[in-house]
Design a protein around this motif. Structure first.
Motif, mmCIF file in Angstrom:
data_model
loop_
_atom_site.group_PDB
_atom_site.id
_atom_site.type_symbol
_atom_site.label_atom_id
_atom_site.label_comp_id
_atom_site.label_asym_id
_atom_site.label_seq_id
_atom_site.Cartn_x
_atom_site.Cartn_y
_atom_site.Cartn_z
ATOM 1 N N MET A 1 0.851 -1.186 0.000
ATOM 2 C CA MET A 1 0.000 0.000 0.000
ATOM 3 C C MET A 1 0.893 1.246 0.000
ATOM 4 O O MET A 1 1.838 1.340 0.777
ATOM 5 C CB MET A 1 -0.914 -0.016 1.222
ATOM 6 N N THR A 2 0.573 2.181 -0.861
ATOM 7 C CA THR A 2 1.347 3.408 -0.981
ATOM 8 C C THR A 2 1.041 4.332 0.188
ATOM 9 O O THR A 2 -0.116 4.491 0.581
ATOM 10 C CB THR A 2 0.998 4.116 -2.301
ATOM 11 N N ASP A 3 2.088 4.972 0.734
ATOM 12 C CA ASP A 3 1.850 5.887 1.843
ATOM 13 C C ASP A 3 1.089 7.116 1.346
ATOM 14 O O ASP A 3 1.123 7.439 0.151
ATOM 15 C CB ASP A 3 3.168 6.272 2.523
ATOM 16 N N PRO A 4 0.370 7.814 2.239
ATOM 17 C CA PRO A 4 -0.459 8.956 1.835
ATOM 18 C C PRO A 4 0.314 10.061 1.115
ATOM 19 O O PRO A 4 -0.186 10.661 0.176
ATOM 20 C CB PRO A 4 -1.041 9.466 3.152
ATOM 21 N N TYR A 5 1.533 10.345 1.558
ATOM 22 C CA TYR A 5 2.336 11.395 0.927
ATOM 23 C C TYR A 5 2.618 11.063 -0.525
ATOM 24 O O TYR A 5 2.402 11.872 -1.431
ATOM 25 C CB TYR A 5 3.662 11.594 1.674
ATOM 26 N N THR A 6 3.116 9.862 -0.743
ATOM 27 C CA THR A 6 3.465 9.430 -2.094
ATOM 28 C C THR A 6 2.227 9.373 -2.979
ATOM 29 O O THR A 6 2.256 9.809 -4.139
ATOM 30 C CB THR A 6 4.163 8.056 -2.058
ATOM 31 N N ALA A 8 -0.608 11.097 -2.782
ATOM 32 C CA ALA A 8 -1.079 12.439 -3.133
ATOM 33 C C ALA A 8 -0.136 13.102 -4.139
ATOM 34 O O ALA A 8 -0.586 13.721 -5.105
ATOM 35 C CB ALA A 8 -1.228 13.294 -1.879
ATOM 36 N N ILE A 9 1.157 12.971 -3.925
ATOM 37 C CA ILE A 9 2.126 13.576 -4.848
ATOM 38 C C ILE A 9 2.013 12.940 -6.229
ATOM 39 O O ILE A 9 1.977 13.650 -7.248
ATOM 40 C CB ILE A 9 3.563 13.462 -4.292
ATOM 41 N N GLU A 10 1.922 11.629 -6.285
ATOM 42 C CA GLU A 10 1.792 10.957 -7.581
ATOM 43 C C GLU A 10 0.519 11.389 -8.301
ATOM 44 O O GLU A 10 0.528 11.618 -9.513
ATOM 45 C CB GLU A 10 1.814 9.440 -7.399
ATOM 46 N N ALA A 11 -0.582 11.514 -7.565
ATOM 47 C CA ALA A 11 -1.840 11.938 -8.175
ATOM 48 C C ALA A 11 -1.747 13.386 -8.667
ATOM 49 O O ALA A 11 -2.231 13.710 -9.759
ATOM 50 C CB ALA A 11 -2.988 11.775 -7.180
ATOM 51 N N GLU A 12 -1.120 14.262 -7.886
ATOM 52 C CA GLU A 12 -0.949 15.659 -8.305
ATOM 53 C C GLU A 12 -0.111 15.731 -9.577
ATOM 54 O O GLU A 12 -0.444 16.463 -10.511
ATOM 55 C CB GLU A 12 -0.279 16.474 -7.199
ATOM 56 N N LEU A 13 0.959 14.966 -9.617
ATOM 57 C CA LEU A 13 1.822 14.978 -10.803
ATOM 58 C C LEU A 13 1.083 14.447 -12.032
ATOM 59 O O LEU A 13 1.312 14.922 -13.148
ATOM 60 C CB LEU A 13 3.103 14.192 -10.542
ATOM 61 N N LYS A 14 0.172 13.505 -11.847
ATOM 62 C CA LYS A 14 -0.662 13.046 -12.967
ATOM 63 C C LYS A 14 -1.493 14.205 -13.502
ATOM 64 O O LYS A 14 -1.617 14.389 -14.713
ATOM 65 C CB LYS A 14 -1.573 11.900 -12.540
ATOM 66 N N GLY A 105 -9.932 5.792 -4.140
ATOM 67 C CA GLY A 105 -8.528 6.196 -4.075
ATOM 68 C C GLY A 105 -8.405 7.661 -3.672
ATOM 69 O O GLY A 105 -9.344 8.255 -3.146
ATOM 70 N N TRP A 106 -7.235 8.233 -3.913
ATOM 71 C CA TRP A 106 -6.970 9.620 -3.545
ATOM 72 C C TRP A 106 -7.530 10.552 -4.609
ATOM 73 O O TRP A 106 -7.208 10.428 -5.795
ATOM 74 C CB TRP A 106 -5.466 9.840 -3.380
ATOM 75 N N LEU A 107 -8.408 11.478 -4.181
ATOM 76 C CA LEU A 107 -9.055 12.416 -5.098
ATOM 77 C C LEU A 107 -8.799 13.847 -4.642
ATOM 78 O O LEU A 107 -8.811 14.150 -3.445
ATOM 79 C CB LEU A 107 -10.561 12.167 -5.157
ATOM 80 N N LEU A 108 -8.613 14.724 -5.615
ATOM 81 C CA LEU A 108 -8.383 16.135 -5.327
ATOM 82 C C LEU A 108 -9.698 16.782 -4.913
ATOM 83 O O LEU A 108 -10.658 16.798 -5.672
ATOM 84 C CB LEU A 108 -7.796 16.843 -6.551
#
Length: 127
Positions: A1-6, A8-14, A105-108
Motif C-alpha cells: 500500500m502506498t503511503d499517503p504522501y506518495t 497524493a504527490i503521484e496523483a498531483e503529478l498526474k 482512491g486519492w481524489l483532489l
C-alpha cells in the motif's frame, strides 16, 4: 500500500501531465465529486468547469511548466495537503491542494493557485 504522501504527490503529478489534462475521463478520475478550485485569477471553478477547461488545452507544450518546492503534510488519516510552486514561462504561482482518500482512491478535493513575482520571491527565499 502506498503511503499517503506518495499517493497524493503521484496523483498531483498526474494532473500536471499534459496527456492526462486533455483527457476528461482521466481528470475526472482524479477529482472528488465536490471538487472546487480558486484559480490564480480569483475565479472559482467547479469540477465540471475544470474538466472542460483542461480538455480544451490543445497546446503541445507542457501547460504546467516547471514544478518546485513540493511539500506534503498529512492533516488527517485520509487528508493530505500539498503545497508547491509552478513556473510557466515566467508566470509563477504558489499552489495548494487538498487530497482526500476515498473508496475510489486519492481524489483532489480543493485546489488554489496564487500568482507571485518570481524576482521578489527569490530575494525573500535567499535569506
Amino acid at each position: 500500500m502506498t503511503d499517503p504522501y506518495t499517493a497524493a504527490i503521484e496523483a498531483e503529478l498526474k494532473l500536471l501531465d499534459p496527456e492526462v489534462r486533455r483527457s476528461p475521463e482521466r481528470v475526472g478520475g482524479l477529482l472528488h465529486p465536490e471538487f472546487v478550485e480558486i484559480g490564480a485569477s480569483g475565479r472559482v471553478w467547479d469540477r465540471d468547469a475544470v474538466i472542460a477547461l483542461l480538455a480544451g488545452e490543445r497546446d503541445a507544450r507542457d501547460p504546467t511548466g516547471t514544478v518546485s518546492r513540493m511539500k506534503a503534510v498529512q492533516l488527517a488519516p485520509d487528508t493530505v495537503h500539498l503545497t508547491f510552486d509552478t513556473d510557466h514561462n515566467g508566470r509563477c504561482a504558489h499552489r495548494s491542494s487538498l487530497w482526500r482518500r476515498t473508496g475510489r482512491g486519492w481524489l483532489l478535493y480543493f485546489h488554489q493557485g496564487t500568482l507571485y513575482d518570481s524576482g521578489r520571491e527569490e530575494q525573500r527565499y535567499s535569506g
